[in-house]
Every structure is written in structure tokens, then in C-alpha cells.
Design a protein around this motif. Sequence first.
Motif, mmCIF file in Angstrom:
data_model
loop_
_atom_site.group_PDB
_atom_site.id
_atom_site.type_symbol
_atom_site.label_atom_id
_atom_site.label_comp_id
_atom_site.label_asym_id
_atom_site.label_seq_id
_atom_site.Cartn_x
_atom_site.Cartn_y
_atom_site.Cartn_z
ATOM 1 N N LEU A 55 0.817 -1.218 0.000
ATOM 2 C CA LEU A 55 0.000 0.000 0.000
ATOM 3 C C LEU A 55 0.849 1.266 0.000
ATOM 4 N N TYR A 56 2.094 1.168 0.408
ATOM 5 C CA TYR A 56 2.978 2.331 0.388
ATOM 6 C C TYR A 56 3.411 2.689 -1.031
ATOM 7 N N SER A 57 3.560 1.695 -1.892
ATOM 8 C CA SER A 57 4.102 1.913 -3.244
ATOM 9 C C SER A 57 3.320 2.916 -4.088
ATOM 10 N N PRO A 58 1.997 2.789 -4.226
ATOM 11 C CA PRO A 58 1.277 3.736 -5.077
ATOM 12 C C PRO A 58 1.360 5.186 -4.602
ATOM 13 N N PHE A 59 1.567 5.357 -3.295
ATOM 14 C CA PHE A 59 1.616 6.700 -2.738
ATOM 15 C C PHE A 59 3.044 7.221 -2.583
#
Length: 71
Positions: A55-59
Amino acid sequence: MKRNMGNADRTIRFLIAVLLGVLYYNGTISGTLGIVLVILAVVFFITSFAGFCPLYSPFGISTCKPKNKVE
């Protein structure tokens, strides 16, 4: 898979996973909520050991310390 979680983030996730597991084992949390929290605990446990949170990657979030470049 590049790590995007720092040590503090990984430790907190691990402790939350252990706490949720203990609460479920003791019967403090049960039913549907208990199952959902156990699944969340498993996800926290896996991500804490992998050092990667999908979930950290897209942001573009990363709690890792930046590496110092030697010049």
C-alpha cells in the motif's frame, strides 16, 4: 521488491500482530471482527518480515532511512 519500511514501522507492525493474536487466542476478540483482525495480524506479520508494504508503493511512501551517498 524494494524495501519501503523502516525498523520502527516493522517493529510496530510486529507488536500489533502479536497483540491481536494474543487477544484472539484469549477470546477477548471473537466472531467476525476477530477473524478480520486475525487476517490483519497475518498481513502485518508478513509485511513486517518482508520490509515491504504494497500500500505504500502507489503513494510513494517510504519509512526507510535514506542511504548516504559517498561522494
